[in-house]
Design an enzyme around this catalytic site. Structure first.
Site, PDB file in Angstrom:
ATOM      1  N   ASP A 103      91.103  13.235  44.666  1.00  0.00           N
ATOM      2  CA  ASP A 103      90.913  14.626  44.262  1.00  0.00           C
ATOM      3  C   ASP A 103      91.747  15.539  45.159  1.00  0.00           C
ATOM      4  OD1 ASP A 103      89.242  14.098  42.176  1.00  0.00           O
ATOM      5  OD2 ASP A 103      87.384  14.668  43.176  1.00  0.00           O
ATOM      6  N   ASP A 105      91.687  17.692  47.468  1.00  0.00           N
ATOM      7  CA  ASP A 105      91.117  18.360  48.638  1.00  0.00           C
ATOM      8  C   ASP A 105      91.197  17.400  49.819  1.00  0.00           C
ATOM      9  OD1 ASP A 105      89.072  16.505  48.264  1.00  0.00           O
ATOM     10  OD2 ASP A 105      87.608  17.964  47.570  1.00  0.00           O
TER      11      ASP A 105
END
Length: 661
Positions: A103, A105
């Site tokens: 993801d 992040d």
């Protein structure tokens, strides 16, 4: 063979769907027709080793062992996903090149990087690893992302930041929890006293607010209104603005506490001549509110729909993964990449097809308009949460899903409307030597506000104050008026309000307001906060699950256990200063502005001092308080860094966030 390593199965399937067919599905992977392979993690496949892995003696909780600081950090496979880790290790060795598809992040970056490292990949292969950033699971968006692969080396600082966070949380949470649990038993407290560098300051915010309310002493204060008439008998009111001479009779917030002084003003102005001594009219523009980050959405949804932070995150994950109607939700950005503006016509069409009612009281959005939201300099790994190009029947969604989708979509549509334009008029009137002021607003063009017509009277989506508009008669400077009468308003100071989901999230995201140390305040930016977008909801839920907080209606208050814990800890552990500095430093690491060692070394020195302080002082504030019912096996089996947090994580995402926070 190119191997794509996704963060979770749903993302892996989305990648595989756009690779050449036919596909061959294996155990934990999908092989495409061109020989490339997609596999996945299931959140973190590896976790920090427990203390007893470093030394079996650490199975027993003893003050003499603390602080426990590994000389060489170890990761161990998580028991329930060990088989998937084995599959990945085998595929990584077979692959000629790797793609990190975690993801977008810092945790997503780390959890794939740590698997690649654990698999013993050679340096040259690591150097060639690429990064795939996907924020929209629809096939067209995934195809675009595959055409924009970046080198994974570019994201090493982000991974280092996540690693520093993980190790620092383990050191702080495990050592402090052991120290205070051991000391708590000496005063009769039964149960684990969980201490974390984020959860404990959040608890401290609530405890201090509760005590401020309990100790609040209301006091009366006074205002004076002048009711004015023009020669044409048109009326309006203006409020007294006390002069410097009144300072001795006012509090620090400028409120008049002396009733006699206010009564005297009422008497002096009643039935007296007045003059307009200042008249200033300005044409003002208010641009559309920016699209949502996760925290801004959680705060707004708590105010409007009464949804908890976790409900918003869980619902957004479903809209993202299951329905593919919104982009990646764990975003801390409210901006969009400039190239994304080219997709605006398709996204607008999809939104209006899904929920035509959004523009029922507005003109059609203009896809050619470009608000300040499109700004490449403010976008890195992820961008604001916006709708995707997918159409659907909203009747197929749950009530919360439909509610949040429309809310996110409305905020996106606002970018394609002109500014809200109004005239603001400020008037000063002098009566018997005293100054009185009033302000009026005249709307000239609603612009984007036409989308929010149903929400008038509530806080605006952009957080602005939608005050009731005051109507003024035509006025000009020097105009003579008549003060018909003065009116005394007696008011009482109000205690601060208990935290709610919205205000507690607001406090966590704008923690600078709650930092007391002026030196720390200088270092922090207005955007620095407690925790991250991905962890805040889980941290709040964790405090409820551990029996430190409870809800009374919409109010969040601390339990006796929570109060006792805060009163037992040193102030540095219960205020946001330290952890806000941590987040600032972790952000600096991700921006290549700070080294890993420069963050960890002072942290270890501070931890040594905190453990010594805990050893020399009993938590007497917990005497006579029963624990919230922790199972004894938790205390005997060692501090589970991720155990409790996993229960509060979104079941669909499977990512485990550190409970030591």
């Amino acid at each position: 063979m190119m191997l794509y390593i996704a963060e979770k199965p749903s993302l892996g399937r989305a990648i595989a769907d756009v690779l050449p067919k036919p596909h061959k599905k294996g155990d934990g992977f999908i092989m495409s027709a061109n020989g490339d392979c997609v596999s996945w993690c299931i959140g973190h496949l590896l976790e920090q080793a427990e203390p007893d892995v470093y030394d079996p003696a650490f199975k027993s909780w003893q003050l003499a062992h603390l602080p426990i600081v590994p000389s060489k950090w170890q990761l161990k496979p998580k028991t329930n996903t060990r088989s998937q880790l084995s599959i990945l290790k085998k595929l990584i060795k077979q692959a000629s090149s790797l793609v990190n598809a975690g993801d977008p992040d810092r945790e997503g970056q780390l959890l794939v990087d740590e698997v690649i490292s654990y698999a013993g990949v050679k340096a040259d292969k690591i150097a060639q690893t690429q990064r795939l950033l996907i924020s929209d699971l629809n096939p067209s968006a995934v195809k675009r992302a595959l055409g924009q692969l970046r080198t994974n080396k570019e994201f090493v600082p982000l991974s280092t930041s996540a690693l520093a966070r993980s190790r620092a949380d383990w050191l702080y949470g495990m050592n402090m929890t052991r120290a205070y649990t051991i000391q708590g038993k000496k005063v009769g407290y039964q149960g684990v006293l969980s201490v974390g560098r984020v959860q404990t300051p959040v608890l401290g915010l609530v405890v201090r607010r509760d005590e401020e309310i309990a100790n609040f002493q209301p006091k009366a204060f006074y205002e004076v209104l002048a009711h004015l008439l023009t020669d044409n008998q048109e009326g309006f009111s203006a409020k007294w603005k006390p002069s410097e001479a009144c300072q001795p009779y006012m509090d620090e917030e400028g409120r008049v506490l002396a009733k006699g002084l206010a009564e005297n003003v009422v008497g002096r102005i009643t039935n007296k001549a007045a003059e307009v001594t200042k008249l200033e009219s300005k044409n003002k523009r208010q641009n559309p509110p920016l699209p949502y980050s996760l925290s801004s959405l959680q705060i707004d949804a708590a105010k409007r729909f009464g949804m908890s932070a976790k409900e918003v995150l869980d619902t957004c994950q479903s809209l993202y993964e299951r329905h593919k109607l919104i982009t990646y939700p764990r975003s801390d950005s409210r901006y969009l990449p400039a190239e994304q503006h080219g997709l605006a016509p398709q996204v607008i069409r999809a939104v209006l097809s899904n929920d035509a009612g959004l523009t029922a009281k507005a003109d059609k959005p203009n896809a050619k308009l470009k608000s300040k939201a499109w700004n490449d300099s403010k976008v890195d790994a992820h961008h604001a949460i916006i709708p995707t190009e997918k159409t659907t029947n909203l009747a197929n969604l749950s009530a919360k899903e439909s509610q949040l989708y429309s809310h996110i979509a409305r905020q996106y549509l606002a970018q394609f409307y002109p500014a809200y334009i109004y005239d603001e008029t400020q008037v000063e009137v002098t009566i018997a030597g005293g100054l009185f002021t009033t302000k009026a607003k005249q709307e000239l063009s609603l612009g984007w506000k036409c989308l929010f017509a149903k929400m008038q009277g509530k806080d605006n989506a952009d957080g602005s104050d939608d005050e009731n508009l005051v109507t003024l008669p035509p006025l000009k400077k020097g105009q003579q008026l008549h003060c018909e009468r003065g009116e005394l308003l007696e008011k009482t100071t109000q205690a601060p309000k208990h935290f709610t989901d919205a205000t507690l999230l607001g406090a966590m995201t704008g923690i600078n307001r709650y930092v007391t140390n002026p030196e720390v305040k200088k270092i922090l930016k207005d955007t620095d906060g407690l925790g991250t977008e991905a962890t805040r909801a889980g941290i709040i839920e964790l405090l409820f699950n551990r029996g430190y907080l409870l809800r009374q209606g919409k109010s969040i208050i601390a339990t006796p256990v929570g109060v006792g814990l805060i009163h037992s800890l040193p102030e540095t552990a219960t205020t946001p200063d330290m952890t806000a500095l941590w987040e600032s430093s972790l952000d600096a690491i991700s921006q290549k502005q700070l080294r890993y060692d420069a963050f960890m070394e002072p942290l270890l020195a501070q931890l040594q001092q905190l453990i010594e302080q805990a050893s020399n002082q009993l938590p007497t504030a917990l005497e006579g308080i029963k624990g919230p019912g922790y199972k004894k096996r938790r205390a005997s089996s060692g501090y589970k860094r991720k155990g409790a947090a996993s229960k509060t994580s979104t079941a669909k995402t499977s990512r485990k966030r550190s409970s030591s926070k």
